[in-house]
Scaffold this active site. Sequence first.
Site, PDB file in Angstrom:
ATOM      1  N   ARG A 145      -4.816   2.590   7.833  1.00 44.62           N
ATOM      2  CA  ARG A 145      -4.191   1.624   9.756  1.00 44.62           C
ATOM      3  C   ARG A 145      -5.267   1.318   9.934  1.00 44.62           C
ATOM      4  NH1 ARG A 145      -2.244   6.821   9.543  1.00 44.62           N
ATOM      5  NH2 ARG A 145      -2.528   8.957  10.990  1.00 44.62           N
ATOM      6  N   TYR A 146      -6.958   1.915  10.039  1.00 47.81           N
ATOM      7  CA  TYR A 146      -7.982   2.508  11.038  1.00 47.81           C
ATOM      8  C   TYR A 146      -8.679   1.376  10.794  1.00 47.81           C
ATOM      9  CZ  TYR A 146      -5.397   6.258  12.969  1.00 47.81           C
ATOM     10  OH  TYR A 146      -3.908   6.993  13.678  1.00 47.81           O
ATOM     11  N   ILE A 147      -8.256   1.100   8.798  1.00 50.98           N
ATOM     12  CA  ILE A 147     -10.347   0.162   8.568  1.00 50.98           C
ATOM     13  C   ILE A 147      -9.508  -1.308   8.083  1.00 50.98           C
ATOM     14  CG2 ILE A 147     -11.669   1.836   8.162  1.00 50.98           C
ATOM     15  CD1 ILE A 147     -10.479   2.225   5.575  1.00 50.98           C
TER      16      ILE A 147
END
Length: 925
Positions: A141-143
Amino acid sequence: MIKEDMDLSDALEDKPIEGEAKATGKYDKILADGEKKYRLAGMYKNWYLDFASYVILDRAVPHLEDGLKPVQRRILHSLFRMEDGRYHKVANVVGYAMKFHPHGDASIKDALVELGQKNLLIDTQGNWGNILTGDDAAAGRYIEARLSKFALDVAFSPKITEWAPSYDGGDKEPVTLPVKFPLLLAQGSVGIAVGLAERLLPHNFNELLDASIAYLRGEEFTLYPDFPTGGIADCSKYNNGLRGGQVKVRARIEKVDKHTLAITELPFGTTTSTLIDSIVRANDTGKIRVKKIDDNTAANARIVIHLSADVSPDRTIDALYAFTLCEVSIKPNACVIFERHPCFMGVDEILKHNTDHTVDIFRRELNIQLGELEDDWHTSSLEKIFFEEKVYRILEDDARTWDAQIAEIEAKMRTYQPLLRRPVTHDDILELVKLPVRKISKFDIKAADEKIRGIEADIDEVKNNLEHLVDYTIRFFEMLKKKYGAEHPRRTEISSLDTIQATKVAASNARLYCNRAEGFIGIGAPMRKDENAENVFECSDIDDIIVFMKDGKYKVVKVADKVFVGKDIIHAAVFHRNDERTVYNVIYRDGKGGISYAKRFSVTGVTRDKEYDLTQGKEGSSVIWFTANGNGEAETVNVYLRPKPKLKKLSFHFDFSTLAIKGRGSRGNVLSKNPVRTIQLAKAGVSTIGGKNIWFDSDINRLNEDGRGVLIGEFFDGDKILVVCKDGTYLTTSFDLSNHYPNEILLIQKFDQDKTFSAIYFDGAQKFFYLKRFGFEMSDSQVSFISDGAGSYLVALSEDQYPQVLVTFGGKNVERSAETVDAEQFIARKGIGAKGKRLSSYEVEKAVFIEPLQKEEPESESGPEPEDVSEGGIEPDLAEEEDNATLSAESGIPAEPAKPSEPMKPAPKNEAGKGDEDAIELTLF
């Protein structure tokens, strides 16, 4: 299914299988109630084969045509469907790919991260981990990710892609992607399947394109791996990537200073954490000696190793290669899926197939493009005729039916068939009559002609490309190299690597203790606590020890905590196989009261733990004199005989240099037939086997004694090697075989401080070319002998006694004739710190050494120093001023006062069996 109430022994019963069951392998039996009774052996056999086939074909091994495993192909297909130029959350990409991949999201995310870290097909954003440190990527979800421009250029062409239903039948996925590049060789692959493992190493992007172009042109090519972590690789046993090959890869280790090493590139498959762990283990076991390790890795690897003041950095580098993950051996095993079967192929065969496949893809794409252009030309030509010949007016007659109008238009259009390239069909007419009235009113005949001419030009170009398909493919590869090649330089240096013997580079991590009388040696606590054991020397725990006893017996044993070798030990030392320079000088008595013999011999190879005898084996034999000489020295001794009647001469001198060095089994020469009372050292010996011949192997930048490379010379103790680098720096080293040398070596030779060199260099600060004549001085560190200003560089170095320099002018003085400078007359020999003289006050384009002069030697070395002359545009006052100038303190080397040679010290007289390990005197009573 297995019937619940069936007896397991019945299920496992080995009964004959006949008929269809035997042929199909479905070992079952129909029961009376209609249920099947399965035999477990048959079930396991079928299930195992099915599972193994699935893992090999659909999970672990990449396909030959596109170089992708199924999960990688499905990820790329998902990204292509999602492609809109923007980055997408990896979590969303994983979720989309699950429509095609019948496994968990973790496996998809791991495969996507691995693809992204290869920096070829995926354009990444965010924390994607680090292949150098082994750090994991951030959560999905962060990259973010999207297809790279390269992937869009080479990996997708929906019109020629073969499709298959997805695992649940709800969608379709590509069987293989039409990749127009040897992707498998670029990325490499590792997979473990049931009964099969594959390992294909990555190769360089530009070299793959060059190899594909060479193959299409019918030229030879060679491929070697290129690893993203860099390092130095020996591919002499690569075996084309097939099973049985081996690639030796080393970390790149730099000497920062005498006490600091830096690892800047890693072997493939290792990380900084695993590498540091291996160094710590080697240090804990005493194989190397390290004071501290710092991991300064960020975008580039950098592991700093701090050494103690008494540790050799060169020896430590070799020890790092021998005992840690700084050197690894990788065994390739190129395996791919081809025609639904696993197939072992060499990398050259894989590249040829990929290149041929690219040609075939272009053939299919161009044929599709040609067909589309032909359709476009036919449609445009029909429209032009339809409007230009006013055939559309038939539609204005409202008196006739629609079918009649269509029939008349079709008949009318067929009259223009000679103007067309294919027959007019009924469907063509239906498309024409669908054209809106507004298009009729705006139709431009001139524009229609230009459009048709443009289509015809495109058709001709496509046909030309089809006729010259190989050239078209080559141009495509050249375009890829020009567009993306700069992003993929070679990172791994291909070189020949020497084999490091662990016993020669291991740190001395133990001390050997010896109880001479009882015959025990060892490095463990039992020997350290033995009050009768003496501390002999330092060694490592992997060394072999050679031990000589007073009765002439000797053997080689492995270092241990405590081991019995034989009573009355007279000599113990570390044993090096094939050591021909260590010579043993021995005098022994043959049997009790027998003749005394003298011999010289070497021990080059023995069987460990086997007992040998340097005497003739008679009972009562004893060693009277023994020395071990590391460079073949031969001493002179005084021999004293026991008095007896009629014996007038009771003593005499014996020189060991009169004896030839023979094998260890030789009897020796008779020293005396009379009993020997004692022997004393009269004069220390000198080497009788000369110095060591040292060669330099430029392929691996290492010294050797095996005749590989260029002979540097014969070396004795104290001799040095001069190393001059292309960047204008130099250093002097010992002739230790463990020395490491820079890569850019200009000159390497035996150091002679009296030799005169001439150097041309460009001074970056003054912007002039200079000439200096000097002699090199000893320097343990790499220092500059030219100006160290920014932009300064060495032009040339000459060893000639009377060199000449050809000066060519440029710039405003380009019309000036070239001039020749006699270097010896131009400038006298000065110290290495002198700046030298400017070659000319005019603008110099080039200065080079040419054929040296031939002059007669002066009758006497004494005499006035030749005066400086003004040649090559030299201004005398300026030249004299610069001649006496010196380089900056940072580049200059202070002169060291000559050290007087020390007088030879007489060897001490030792008691029997004690004292100096190199010379042992035994007294007989």
